[in-house]
Design a protein around this motif. Structure first.
Motif, PDB file in Angstrom:
ATOM      1  N   GLY A   1       9.534   8.056  -6.211  1.00 47.90           N
ATOM      2  CA  GLY A   1       8.910   6.763  -5.963  1.00 47.90           C
ATOM      3  C   GLY A   1       9.619   5.998  -4.859  1.00 47.90           C
ATOM      4  O   GLY A   1       8.982   5.370  -4.005  1.00 47.90           O
TER       5      GLY A   1
ATOM      6  N   ASP B   1      10.131  11.271 -11.066  1.00 50.42           N
ATOM      7  CA  ASP B   1       9.238  10.128 -10.863  1.00 50.42           C
ATOM      8  C   ASP B   1       9.993   8.952 -10.249  1.00 50.42           C
ATOM      9  O   ASP B   1       9.532   8.326  -9.283  1.00 50.42           O
ATOM     10  CB  ASP B   1       8.624   9.728 -12.203  1.00 50.42           C
ATOM     11  CG  ASP B   1       7.449   8.772 -12.033  1.00 50.42           C
ATOM     12  OD1 ASP B   1       7.041   8.529 -10.881  1.00 50.42           O
ATOM     13  OD2 ASP B   1       6.941   8.275 -13.043  1.00 50.42           O
TER      14      ASP B   1
ATOM     15  N   GLU C   1       0.829  -1.205   0.000  1.00 46.13           N
ATOM     16  CA  GLU C   1       0.000   0.000   0.000  1.00 46.13           C
ATOM     17  C   GLU C   1       0.864   1.256   0.000  1.00 46.13           C
ATOM     18  O   GLU C   1       0.565   2.234  -0.700  1.00 46.13           O
ATOM     19  CB  GLU C   1      -0.916  -0.009   1.230  1.00 46.13           C
ATOM     20  CG  GLU C   1      -1.813   1.214   1.335  1.00 46.13           C
ATOM     21  CD  GLU C   1      -2.700   1.412   0.123  1.00 46.13           C
ATOM     22  OE1 GLU C   1      -2.987   2.582  -0.218  1.00 46.13           O
ATOM     23  OE2 GLU C   1      -3.106   0.403  -0.495  1.00 46.13           O
TER      24      GLU C   1
ATOM     25  N   GLN D   1       4.035   5.802  -5.427  1.00 45.54           N
ATOM     26  CA  GLN D   1       4.060   5.878  -6.884  1.00 45.54           C
ATOM     27  C   GLN D   1       2.999   6.831  -7.414  1.00 45.54           C
ATOM     28  O   GLN D   1       3.249   7.574  -8.369  1.00 45.54           O
ATOM     29  CB  GLN D   1       3.877   4.481  -7.477  1.00 45.54           C
ATOM     30  CG  GLN D   1       5.086   3.580  -7.291  1.00 45.54           C
ATOM     31  CD  GLN D   1       4.873   2.200  -7.878  1.00 45.54           C
ATOM     32  OE1 GLN D   1       3.739   1.768  -8.102  1.00 45.54           O
ATOM     33  NE2 GLN D   1       5.960   1.480  -8.118  1.00 45.54           N
ATOM     34  N   ARG D   2       1.822   6.817  -6.795  1.00 48.32           N
ATOM     35  CA  ARG D   2       0.766   7.738  -7.241  1.00 48.32           C
ATOM     36  C   ARG D   2       1.201   9.187  -7.074  1.00 48.32           C
ATOM     37  O   ARG D   2       1.016  10.014  -7.975  1.00 48.32           O
ATOM     38  CB  ARG D   2      -0.528   7.480  -6.457  1.00 48.32           C
ATOM     39  CG  ARG D   2      -1.292   6.244  -6.879  1.00 48.32           C
ATOM     40  CD  ARG D   2      -2.717   6.281  -6.353  1.00 48.32           C
ATOM     41  NE  ARG D   2      -2.748   6.321  -4.898  1.00 48.32           N
ATOM     42  CZ  ARG D   2      -2.842   5.254  -4.119  1.00 48.32           C
ATOM     43  NH1 ARG D   2      -2.910   4.041  -4.660  1.00 48.32           N
ATOM     44  NH2 ARG D   2      -2.881   5.371  -2.800  1.00 48.32           N
ATOM     45  N   LYS D   3       1.789   9.490  -5.925  1.00 41.36           N
ATOM     46  CA  LYS D   3       2.220  10.867  -5.680  1.00 41.36           C
ATOM     47  C   LYS D   3       3.370  11.252  -6.600  1.00 41.36           C
ATOM     48  O   LYS D   3       3.405  12.373  -7.133  1.00 41.36           O
ATOM     49  CB  LYS D   3       2.642  11.028  -4.217  1.00 41.36           C
ATOM     50  CG  LYS D   3       2.918  12.470  -3.823  1.00 41.36           C
ATOM     51  CD  LYS D   3       3.057  12.627  -2.323  1.00 41.36           C
ATOM     52  CE  LYS D   3       3.224  14.089  -1.943  1.00 41.36           C
ATOM     53  NZ  LYS D   3       3.332  14.262  -0.467  1.00 41.36           N
TER      54      LYS D   3
ATOM     55  N   LYS E   1       3.816   1.509  -1.244  1.00 41.78           N
ATOM     56  CA  LYS E   1       4.432   1.616  -2.562  1.00 41.78           C
ATOM     57  C   LYS E   1       3.463   2.233  -3.565  1.00 41.78           C
ATOM     58  O   LYS E   1       3.842   3.105  -4.357  1.00 41.78           O
ATOM     59  CB  LYS E   1       4.887   0.238  -3.043  1.00 41.78           C
ATOM     60  CG  LYS E   1       5.643   0.280  -4.363  1.00 41.78           C
ATOM     61  CD  LYS E   1       6.224  -1.080  -4.720  1.00 41.78           C
ATOM     62  CE  LYS E   1       7.038  -0.997  -6.007  1.00 41.78           C
ATOM     63  NZ  LYS E   1       7.639  -2.312  -6.355  1.00 41.78           N
ATOM     64  N   ARG E   2       2.223   1.789  -3.535  1.00 44.03           N
ATOM     65  CA  ARG E   2       1.220   2.362  -4.433  1.00 44.03           C
ATOM     66  C   ARG E   2       1.010   3.844  -4.134  1.00 44.03           C
ATOM     67  O   ARG E   2       0.907   4.666  -5.049  1.00 44.03           O
ATOM     68  CB  ARG E   2      -0.099   1.606  -4.286  1.00 44.03           C
ATOM     69  CG  ARG E   2      -0.071   0.183  -4.823  1.00 44.03           C
ATOM     70  CD  ARG E   2      -1.354  -0.535  -4.503  1.00 44.03           C
ATOM     71  NE  ARG E   2      -1.349  -1.908  -5.010  1.00 44.03           N
ATOM     72  CZ  ARG E   2      -2.254  -2.820  -4.694  1.00 44.03           C
ATOM     73  NH1 ARG E   2      -3.253  -2.501  -3.872  1.00 44.03           N
ATOM     74  NH2 ARG E   2      -2.176  -4.042  -5.190  1.00 44.03           N
ATOM     75  N   ARG E   3       0.958   4.164  -2.861  1.00 45.93           N
ATOM     76  CA  ARG E   3       0.771   5.556  -2.445  1.00 45.93           C
ATOM     77  C   ARG E   3       1.929   6.428  -2.918  1.00 45.93           C
ATOM     78  O   ARG E   3       1.728   7.539  -3.436  1.00 45.93           O
ATOM     79  CB  ARG E   3       0.655   5.591  -0.924  1.00 45.93           C
ATOM     80  CG  ARG E   3       0.475   6.958  -0.305  1.00 45.93           C
ATOM     81  CD  ARG E   3       0.463   6.802   1.205  1.00 45.93           C
ATOM     82  NE  ARG E   3       0.558   8.076   1.899  1.00 45.93           N
ATOM     83  CZ  ARG E   3       0.857   8.186   3.190  1.00 45.93           C
ATOM     84  NH1 ARG E   3       1.071   7.092   3.915  1.00 45.93           N
ATOM     85  NH2 ARG E   3       0.942   9.372   3.753  1.00 45.93           N
TER      86      ARG E   3
ATOM     87  N   HIS F   1       3.991  10.040  -9.569  1.00 43.12           N
ATOM     88  CA  HIS F   1       3.450  10.207 -10.921  1.00 43.12           C
ATOM     89  C   HIS F   1       2.769  11.565 -11.071  1.00 43.12           C
ATOM     90  O   HIS F   1       2.927  12.236 -12.094  1.00 43.12           O
ATOM     91  CB  HIS F   1       2.448   9.095 -11.236  1.00 43.12           C
ATOM     92  CG  HIS F   1       3.065   7.736 -11.363  1.00 43.12           C
ATOM     93  ND1 HIS F   1       4.404   7.552 -11.634  1.00 43.12           N
ATOM     94  CD2 HIS F   1       2.522   6.484 -11.262  1.00 43.12           C
ATOM     95  CE1 HIS F   1       4.659   6.255 -11.688  1.00 43.12           C
ATOM     96  NE2 HIS F   1       3.543   5.596 -11.468  1.00 43.12           N
ATOM     97  N   ARG F   2       2.015  11.963 -10.054  1.00 44.81           N
ATOM     98  CA  ARG F   2       1.304  13.248 -10.129  1.00 44.81           C
ATOM     99  C   ARG F   2       2.287  14.414 -10.221  1.00 44.81           C
ATOM    100  O   ARG F   2       2.084  15.349 -11.010  1.00 44.81           O
ATOM    101  CB  ARG F   2       0.393  13.426  -8.906  1.00 44.81           C
ATOM    102  CG  ARG F   2      -0.864  12.574  -8.933  1.00 44.81           C
ATOM    103  CD  ARG F   2      -1.901  13.115  -7.960  1.00 44.81           C
ATOM    104  NE  ARG F   2      -1.406  13.115  -6.591  1.00 44.81           N
ATOM    105  CZ  ARG F   2      -1.573  12.122  -5.733  1.00 44.81           C
ATOM    106  NH1 ARG F   2      -2.218  11.023  -6.112  1.00 44.81           N
ATOM    107  NH2 ARG F   2      -1.107  12.204  -4.497  1.00 44.81           N
TER     108      ARG F   2
ATOM    109  N   GLN G   1       4.000  14.355 -13.687  1.00 50.22           N
ATOM    110  CA  GLN G   1       3.076  14.839 -14.710  1.00 50.22           C
ATOM    111  C   GLN G   1       2.860  16.340 -14.584  1.00 50.22           C
ATOM    112  O   GLN G   1       2.742  17.048 -15.589  1.00 50.22           O
ATOM    113  CB  GLN G   1       1.743  14.102 -14.589  1.00 50.22           C
ATOM    114  CG  GLN G   1       1.816  12.642 -14.988  1.00 50.22           C
ATOM    115  CD  GLN G   1       0.539  11.885 -14.676  1.00 50.22           C
ATOM    116  OE1 GLN G   1      -0.426  12.455 -14.162  1.00 50.22           O
ATOM    117  NE2 GLN G   1       0.521  10.594 -14.971  1.00 50.22           N
TER     118      GLN G   1
END
Length: 210
Positions: free
Chosen positions: A199, A195, A142, A148-150, A144-146, A152-153, A156
């Motif tokens: 991450g 990114d 969880e 990576q999402r941040k 790691k997903r959190r 990526h944002r 971007q």
């Protein structure tokens, strides 16, 4: 001699081969394949040392990638993160090679060296190394997903802001197409670096939260 020492020795040999081939080309082959060539390339026997050295280096890199994949498979089967040294984070210094782009653009009109800025992302190896051999439980996944999402944002966002600023400056400040291309290449390279780095950095921070 253990396996690790053999791998390092192979890398040193490949590096020495490239250096030796480069010195040979400079001294005996008019610096062919070392400095940019204006005329179309035509193979000569004197080019052979450089071709062999580069081929060995490429094969060595592929061998390292293969070893890393094998190690990753073993770690995945054991549900732990891969084991790497935090010292690999020093590879992030390769990002400064991106500054060569300003020279190559002025001298030869090439912008490709600006892509070296993405190597700044390799600073993330420092934090990944600190997380080596960590058991990947639900909390880790969880986090790691959190992270990576941040990451990526933010990456971007860098690209979107750059595109917006370039569009706003169109015809006013930025008139040369080459200048806009350089800005976009740098922005994309840096966004990838951010990114990659964030991450790993954010994952490390989240995992060590109280």
């Amino acid at each position: 001699m253990n396996k690790k020492a053999k791998i390092v020795g192979m890398g040193i040999i490949c590096l020495l081969m490239v250096i030796g081939a480069s010195l040979y080309a400079v001294k005996f082959n008019d610096s062919r394949l070392v400095v940019p060539m204006e005329q179309p390339y035509e193979f000569t026997v004197k080019d052979l040392p450089m071709h062999i050295a580069v081929a060995c280096m490429v094969l060595y890199v592929f061998y390292l990638c293969w070893l890393d994949c094998q190690k990753a498979k073993k770690d995945a089967a054991a549900h732990v993160t891969r084991r790497i040294s935090p010292k690999l984070g020093i590879m992030g210094l390769l990002g400064f090679l991106g500054l060569m782009g300003f020279y190559t653009y002025n001298a030869e009109g090439r912008v490709a060296p600006f892509l070296f800025f993405l190597f700044f992302g390799f600073f993330g190896f420092f934090y990944e190394g600190k997380m080596s051999n960590t058991f990947m439980d639900e909390r880790y996944v969880e986090n790691k997903r959190r992270a990576q999402r941040k990451a990526h944002r933010i990456a971007q966002g860098i690209v979107y802001v750059t595109l917006f600023l370039v569009a706003m400056a169109e015809g006013r400040i930025l008139k040369a197409t080459d200048t806009k291309l350089i800005i976009l290449v740098i922005a994309v390279a840096c966004s990838i670096a951010v990114d990659i780095f964030l991450g790993e950095y954010l994952l490390y921070q989240y995992d060590h939260e109280e």
